[in-house]
Design a protein around this motif. Structure first.
Motif, PDB file in Angstrom:
ATOM      1  N   GLY A 325       9.044  10.728  -9.428  1.00 35.61           N
ATOM      2  CA  GLY A 325       7.707  10.803 -10.015  1.00 35.61           C
ATOM      3  C   GLY A 325       7.196   9.444 -10.438  1.00 35.61           C
ATOM      4  O   GLY A 325       6.052   9.083 -10.149  1.00 35.61           O
ATOM      5  N   LEU A 326       8.026   8.666 -11.121  1.00 38.63           N
ATOM      6  CA  LEU A 326       7.619   7.329 -11.554  1.00 38.63           C
ATOM      7  C   LEU A 326       7.400   6.416 -10.357  1.00 38.63           C
ATOM      8  O   LEU A 326       6.424   5.651 -10.323  1.00 38.63           O
ATOM      9  N   GLU A 327       8.279   6.475  -9.365  1.00 38.29           N
ATOM     10  CA  GLU A 327       8.138   5.600  -8.196  1.00 38.29           C
ATOM     11  C   GLU A 327       6.846   5.903  -7.452  1.00 38.29           C
ATOM     12  O   GLU A 327       6.143   4.988  -7.005  1.00 38.29           O
ATOM     13  N   ASP A 328       6.515   7.182  -7.315  1.00 39.92           N
ATOM     14  CA  ASP A 328       5.273   7.539  -6.627  1.00 39.92           C
ATOM     15  C   ASP A 328       4.052   7.127  -7.439  1.00 39.92           C
ATOM     16  O   ASP A 328       3.044   6.665  -6.881  1.00 39.92           O
ATOM     17  N   PHE A 329       4.124   7.292  -8.760  1.00 37.17           N
ATOM     18  CA  PHE A 329       2.987   6.886  -9.586  1.00 37.17           C
ATOM     19  C   PHE A 329       2.784   5.378  -9.519  1.00 37.17           C
ATOM     20  O   PHE A 329       1.648   4.899  -9.387  1.00 37.17           O
ATOM     21  N   ALA A 330       3.872   4.618  -9.614  1.00 34.81           N
ATOM     22  CA  ALA A 330       3.764   3.159  -9.529  1.00 34.81           C
ATOM     23  C   ALA A 330       3.228   2.738  -8.172  1.00 34.81           C
ATOM     24  O   ALA A 330       2.436   1.787  -8.068  1.00 34.81           O
ATOM     25  N   LEU A 331       3.626   3.440  -7.114  1.00 35.97           N
ATOM     26  CA  LEU A 331       3.093   3.130  -5.777  1.00 35.97           C
ATOM     27  C   LEU A 331       1.604   3.428  -5.712  1.00 35.97           C
ATOM     28  O   LEU A 331       0.819   2.639  -5.154  1.00 35.97           O
ATOM     29  N   TRP A 332       1.192   4.568  -6.281  1.00 44.28           N
ATOM     30  CA  TRP A 332      -0.243   4.896  -6.285  1.00 44.28           C
ATOM     31  C   TRP A 332      -1.034   3.800  -6.994  1.00 44.28           C
ATOM     32  O   TRP A 332      -2.093   3.387  -6.515  1.00 44.28           O
ATOM     33  N   CYS A 333      -0.528   3.315  -8.119  1.00 42.55           N
ATOM     34  CA  CYS A 333      -1.205   2.236  -8.847  1.00 42.55           C
ATOM     35  C   CYS A 333      -1.325   0.989  -7.959  1.00 42.55           C
ATOM     36  O   CYS A 333      -2.375   0.344  -7.924  1.00 42.55           O
ATOM     37  N   ALA A 334      -0.250   0.667  -7.248  1.00 44.65           N
ATOM     38  CA  ALA A 334      -0.271  -0.505  -6.374  1.00 44.65           C
ATOM     39  C   ALA A 334      -1.256  -0.320  -5.229  1.00 44.65           C
ATOM     40  O   ALA A 334      -1.947  -1.269  -4.829  1.00 44.65           O
ATOM     41  N   LEU A 335      -1.340   0.893  -4.692  1.00 45.25           N
ATOM     42  CA  LEU A 335      -2.283   1.169  -3.605  1.00 45.25           C
ATOM     43  C   LEU A 335      -3.726   1.066  -4.094  1.00 45.25           C
ATOM     44  O   LEU A 335      -4.593   0.487  -3.414  1.00 45.25           O
ATOM     45  N   VAL A 336      -3.994   1.624  -5.266  1.00 47.16           N
ATOM     46  CA  VAL A 336      -5.351   1.545  -5.829  1.00 47.16           C
ATOM     47  C   VAL A 336      -5.706   0.097  -6.139  1.00 47.16           C
ATOM     48  O   VAL A 336      -6.849  -0.337  -5.933  1.00 47.16           O
ATOM     49  N   GLU A 337      -4.744  -0.649  -6.619  1.00 52.86           N
ATOM     50  CA  GLU A 337      -4.952  -2.070  -6.885  1.00 52.86           C
ATOM     51  C   GLU A 337      -5.345  -2.801  -5.611  1.00 52.86           C
ATOM     52  O   GLU A 337      -6.183  -3.709  -5.625  1.00 52.86           O
ATOM     53  N   LYS A 338      -4.792  -2.396  -4.502  1.00 55.23           N
ATOM     54  CA  LYS A 338      -5.042  -3.066  -3.221  1.00 55.23           C
ATOM     55  C   LYS A 338      -6.303  -2.555  -2.524  1.00 55.23           C
ATOM     56  O   LYS A 338      -7.091  -3.339  -1.985  1.00 55.23           O
ATOM     57  N   TYR A 339      -6.515  -1.218  -2.559  1.00 52.85           N
ATOM     58  CA  TYR A 339      -7.587  -0.617  -1.756  1.00 52.85           C
ATOM     59  C   TYR A 339      -8.738  -0.040  -2.577  1.00 52.85           C
ATOM     60  O   TYR A 339      -9.792   0.260  -2.027  1.00 52.85           O
ATOM     61  N   GLY A 340      -8.550   0.147  -3.886  1.00 55.83           N
ATOM     62  CA  GLY A 340      -9.568   0.812  -4.689  1.00 55.83           C
ATOM     63  C   GLY A 340      -9.242   2.283  -4.868  1.00 55.83           C
ATOM     64  O   GLY A 340      -8.361   2.835  -4.203  1.00 55.83           O
ATOM     65  N   ILE A 341      -9.976   2.928  -5.762  1.00 60.48           N
ATOM     66  CA  ILE A 341      -9.695   4.314  -6.112  1.00 60.48           C
ATOM     67  C   ILE A 341      -9.894   5.254  -4.930  1.00 60.48           C
ATOM     68  O   ILE A 341      -9.256   6.306  -4.830  1.00 60.48           O
ATOM     69  N   GLU A 342     -10.786   4.906  -4.006  1.00 67.36           N
ATOM     70  CA  GLU A 342     -10.982   5.702  -2.792  1.00 67.36           C
ATOM     71  C   GLU A 342     -10.023   5.181  -1.732  1.00 67.36           C
ATOM     72  O   GLU A 342     -10.340   4.275  -0.963  1.00 67.36           O
ATOM     73  N   LEU A 343      -8.843   5.744  -1.647  1.00 70.86           N
ATOM     74  CA  LEU A 343      -7.832   5.277  -0.707  1.00 70.86           C
ATOM     75  C   LEU A 343      -8.248   5.580   0.732  1.00 70.86           C
ATOM     76  O   LEU A 343      -8.914   6.587   0.989  1.00 70.86           O
ATOM     77  N   PRO A 344      -7.848   4.744   1.679  1.00 77.66           N
ATOM     78  CA  PRO A 344      -8.128   5.023   3.090  1.00 77.66           C
ATOM     79  C   PRO A 344      -7.517   6.358   3.502  1.00 77.66           C
ATOM     80  O   PRO A 344      -6.474   6.771   2.955  1.00 77.66           O
ATOM     81  N   PRO A 345      -8.126   7.054   4.459  1.00 84.53           N
ATOM     82  CA  PRO A 345      -7.647   8.389   4.861  1.00 84.53           C
ATOM     83  C   PRO A 345      -6.169   8.430   5.222  1.00 84.53           C
ATOM     84  O   PRO A 345      -5.471   9.398   4.901  1.00 84.53           O
ATOM     85  N   GLN A 346      -5.660   7.373   5.878  1.00 86.02           N
ATOM     86  CA  GLN A 346      -4.262   7.398   6.309  1.00 86.02           C
ATOM     87  C   GLN A 346      -3.281   7.275   5.150  1.00 86.02           C
ATOM     88  O   GLN A 346      -2.075   7.472   5.334  1.00 86.02           O
ATOM     89  N   LEU A 347      -3.800   6.959   3.949  1.00 81.74           N
ATOM     90  CA  LEU A 347      -2.925   6.800   2.786  1.00 81.74           C
ATOM     91  C   LEU A 347      -3.051   7.956   1.794  1.00 81.74           C
ATOM     92  O   LEU A 347      -2.517   7.891   0.694  1.00 81.74           O
ATOM     93  N   LEU A 348      -3.752   9.007   2.195  1.00 75.97           N
ATOM     94  CA  LEU A 348      -3.964  10.120   1.279  1.00 75.97           C
ATOM     95  C   LEU A 348      -2.774  11.071   1.229  1.00 75.97           C
ATOM     96  O   LEU A 348      -2.678  11.899   0.325  1.00 75.97           O
ATOM     97  N   ASN A 349      -1.867  10.973   2.207  1.00 71.82           N
ATOM     98  CA  ASN A 349      -0.679  11.826   2.233  1.00 71.82           C
ATOM     99  C   ASN A 349       0.524  11.014   1.793  1.00 71.82           C
ATOM    100  O   ASN A 349       0.957  10.089   2.487  1.00 71.82           O
ATOM    101  N   VAL A 350       1.076  11.343   0.624  1.00 70.83           N
ATOM    102  CA  VAL A 350       2.178  10.563   0.055  1.00 70.83           C
ATOM    103  C   VAL A 350       3.395  10.539   0.971  1.00 70.83           C
ATOM    104  O   VAL A 350       4.215   9.618   0.911  1.00 70.83           O
ATOM    105  N   ALA A 351       3.520  11.530   1.856  1.00 74.16           N
ATOM    106  CA  ALA A 351       4.691  11.615   2.733  1.00 74.16           C
ATOM    107  C   ALA A 351       4.460  10.965   4.094  1.00 74.16           C
ATOM    108  O   ALA A 351       5.335  11.023   4.953  1.00 74.16           O
ATOM    109  N   SER A 352       3.303  10.338   4.298  1.00 74.83           N
ATOM    110  CA  SER A 352       2.993   9.793   5.618  1.00 74.83           C
ATOM    111  C   SER A 352       3.758   8.500   5.875  1.00 74.83           C
ATOM    112  O   SER A 352       4.137   7.778   4.945  1.00 74.83           O
ATOM    113  N   PRO A 353       3.973   8.137   7.164  1.00 73.93           N
ATOM    114  CA  PRO A 353       4.641   6.859   7.487  1.00 73.93           C
ATOM    115  C   PRO A 353       3.814   5.657   7.045  1.00 73.93           C
ATOM    116  O   PRO A 353       4.374   4.593   6.770  1.00 73.93           O
TER     117      PRO A 353
END
Length: 713
Positions: A325-353
């Motif tokens: 849970g913490l690792e996924d939350f920290a990753l989400w924060c890093a993704l938002v930091e990089k791409y903004g709150i509206e994540l690109p479609p390919q990054l909307l699935n936490v289990a995607s490659p």
């Protein structure tokens, strides 16, 4: 076929099978039928097609066969003081043995009981049903049910989760005698060293001060995490996750590593704070964006300075405990930091490659965001320790928001737990006559069970780790929530029921393990049996002076208040007592266009309410003929001290003479919700270090302590 042409009896049956209300009684006692359009939209959000009679019949059959498709129920929640029946489904003619495997490896046999249910054909196979019970007296915790099935010479096993919960939360030790506490909006309570927003150091300071003054708890607004980058939503009740905390509340200088930094490194921290610290001295709307930008820059410097081996090991252990849970939350924060709150479609699935690749590339940033949670956890622990050392029996008390941001981390991390295209809110009532839409996606009752209620228990465990009390906002959300389909108004929603026995049970189990008192905000439209149920389970309700009236509209007498609730004069959704008595809530709602009655009529109602309140206070000998504002506010708190409620909550805004509401329901940008800094009646900023000598606060606390002491005699 249009929505209106769908057979009403069919869609009612399907909706009822999923806990979706097809009718309800509103606040004014009027009967309402829910439209087919609303029912179809709500069922669609739960993955159910109710668009035609044909699809409804198919869905009804699938629903009726659902429990037959697995050997054991997906999750069984039992109380520890009674036997709990459950059903097992096996091939007709097979034999089955069931046992309980406890979390420490022990085993208990499950007793089979009579079940005369006829076999039925499901997916072409003839299946039978057998019933067993979870034994009485099982240890509390998260266990397993294990079934061994023998059929045609073959043996198979099936496991499922068993959660054993306390029937009642025992909190008599924490509440020996009465308890009173202060309620503060932490972001608004700032000191000269605050970075433009209240923080954990201010929390510890207040906990210590109020503990010395006789308080037993300090309740603060939800400290759930907000967006990791600007712009940041001001509402603490619209977090991106309810499991993790908002690092905006960190006091950078209190991080241990700062003491070992070089002079130039410490200078970077000091420089980052200079401008935002000045904001703490000004009575302007709180600027979260500026405060967090400056604080984040300083935290980057502190993080980069490194840690001792001991501290690094502590950090790593924290990450191990918090897990995925913490690792996924920290990753989400890093993704938002990089791409903004509206994540690109390919990054909307936490289990995607694509997400897996980003996880590798952003590992350093993931480490940083996880580190912030560790720092926040450590500072919250210290604040609780300081409060308890100062004499508080309960200590820091946290608030659990009712939901999360629709584009937040929780929805991204556990999407199957949430209904899509739905906002949670409330139907119209006397204070919000147009209803409310909080724009938060609700949990799905069906998938929560399939997930063994992990989202609920993980969240509760983290929030309660360094708390003495948990206030659950809109606790009716554990029973039912008002779902509003996207594109519809709050008046077009309907209630969706949850398995309250399971939801409350899991919450009680986590509270028991943490030694935490639970208070439910049960204001508004609440069925009477719900309050009785919560009381039986050891969860306290909420009583607010302004809302406790008899059938004629008069304030009830103190002895008529509930004895199983936390009582207060007002709430954060109303102006403080001084402003409310002056009718400022009417002026505010009129200026914002929120009234459905003429303003003159509302002012007349407010005047009559004030006169009745003053009559009641005089009747109980709490005020004279011409009391000052301070005397009236103190009298209101003395009045609630005469109630049988075991806990009394004092709002800090009342104690210092503030008049402005923190929040005006039904507004967004029209009013500076959740951005009002703590100030007195003259709109002078009140700082944390000045509270001990604030004359109004000291006077109110003394009056309350004296009144509580007098009621013991």
């Amino acid at each position: 076929m249009t929505h209106g042409e769908v057979s009403r009896h069919l869609i009612r049956a399907l909706a009822d099978s999923y806990g979706v209300a097809t009718d309800f009684w509103d606040f004014d006692g009027n009967y309402n039928e829910v439209s087919n359009a609303t029912l179809i939209a709500v069922l669609r959000a739960m993955g159910v097609d109710a668009s035609t009679d044909e699809t409804i019949n198919h869905e009804l059959q699938m629903r009726s066969e659902r429990e037959w498709r697995t050997v054991l129920p997906s999750c069984t929640v039992a109380r520890n003081d009674r036997e709990t029946p459950f059903q097992v489904h096996i091939p007709h003619g097979a034999t089955v043995q069931v046992e309980v495997v406890t979390d420490d490896g022990g085993t208990f046999g499950a007793r089979q009981i009579e079940d005369f249910t006829e076999p039925r054909v499901v997916d072409g196979a003839l299946l039978g049903q057998a019933s067993f019970t979870v034994p009485e007296g099982m240890p509390l915790g998260y266990h397993k049910l294990r079934a061994r099935v023998e059929h045609e010479g073959a043996t198979t096993e099936a496991d499922a989760t068993l959660i054993v919960t306390p029937t009642r939360l025992d909190v008599e030790d924490q509440l020996a005698g009465r308890a009173w506490g202060m309620m503060a909006q932490l972001y608004s309570t700032r000191s000269r060293e605050s970075w433009g927003i209240g923080d954990t150091a201010d929390l510890a300071e207040m906990g210590s001060l109020f503990g010395e003054m006789g308080a037993d708890f300090l309740l603060v607004n939800p400290l759930h995490a907000a967006e990791p980058i600007e712009p940041i939503s001001p509402s603490p009740y619209l977090p991106v996750t309810r499991r993790f905390f908002n690092p905006m509340y960190i006091r950078p200088e209190d991080i241990r590593e700062v003491a070992y930094m070089s002079g130039p490194q410490r200078s970077l921290v000091t420089w980052a704070s200079e401008n935002v610290k000045k904001m703490s001295l000004e009575n302007h709307p709180i600027d979260r964006d500026s405060a967090w930008k400056a604080k984040r820059e300083a935290l980057e410097v502190i993080y980069a300075a490194g840690r001792s081996q001991l501290r690094q090991r502590d950090f790593e252990r924290f990450r191990e405990i918090e897990g995925e849970g913490l690792e996924d939350f920290a990753l989400w924060c890093a993704l938002v930091e990089k791409y903004g709150i509206e994540l690109p479609p390919q990054l909307l699935n936490v289990a995607s490659p694509y997400v897996a690749r980003e996880r590798r590339q952003l590992q350093e940033r993931v480490d940083f965001w996880a580190w912030l949670q560790w720092v926040m956890d450590d500072q919250l622990r210290k604040a609780q320790d300081e409060s308890r050392r100062a004499g508080m029996r309960i200590g820091i008390s946290h608030d659990l928001a009712v939901g999360v941001h629709p584009r937040g981390a929780d929805v991204w991390m556990i999407p199957d737990a949430f209904a899509k295209g739905i906002g949670v809110g409330a139907p119209p009532d006397m204070y919000n006559q147009q209803g409310q839409n909080w724009s938060q996606p609700p949990w799905r009752p069906d998938t929560l069970e399939e997930m063994d209620y992990a989202p609920l228990r993980d969240m509760a465990r983290t929030v309660m780790r360094h708390a003495g009390l948990l206030r659950v906002d809109h606790i009716m959300g554990l029973f039912r929530l008002w779902w509003i389909p996207q594109g519809m108004s709050p008046t077009q929603g309907t209630y969706v029921r949850f398995n309250h026995e399971a939801m409350v049970g899991v919450l009680l189990l986590e509270a028991h393990l943490a030694g935490v008192i639970v208070v439910g905000e049960d204001l508004g439209t609440v069925e009477p049996w719900v309050r009785e149920y919560l009381s039986e389970r050891g969860i306290f309700g909420t009583s607010v002076f302004w809302f406790e009236k008899d059938d004629a509209g008069w304030p009830i007498h103190p002895e008529q208040f509930r004895s199983d609730a936390m009582v207060s004069v007002d709430t954060h959704d109303l102006p403080p007592a001084a402003g409310y008595l002056a009718g400022e809530h009417v002026d505010l709602r009129e200026s914002l266009g929120l009234l459905v009655k003429p303003v003159e009529e509302m002012h007349e109602e407010a005047r009559e309410e004030r006169e009745r309140v003053m009559y009641r206070l005089r009747e109980h000998g709490l005020v004279g003929e011409n009391p000052s504002e301070r005397e009236i506010v103190e009298a209101l708190h003395q009045f609630v001290a005469h109630t049988p409620a075991p806990m009394i909550q004092v709002s800090l805004v009342n104690a210092v003479g503030e008049r402005r509401a923190q929040n005006q329901p039904g507004t967004d940008q029209e009013y500076p919700n959740w951005r009002i800094p703590l100030a007195d009646g003259t709109e002078q900023v009140v700082l944390v270090e000045d509270l001990a000598k604030n004359p109004r606060l000291v006077s109110l606390v003394n009056a309350l302590n004296d009144e509580i002491e007098a009621t013991r005699d």
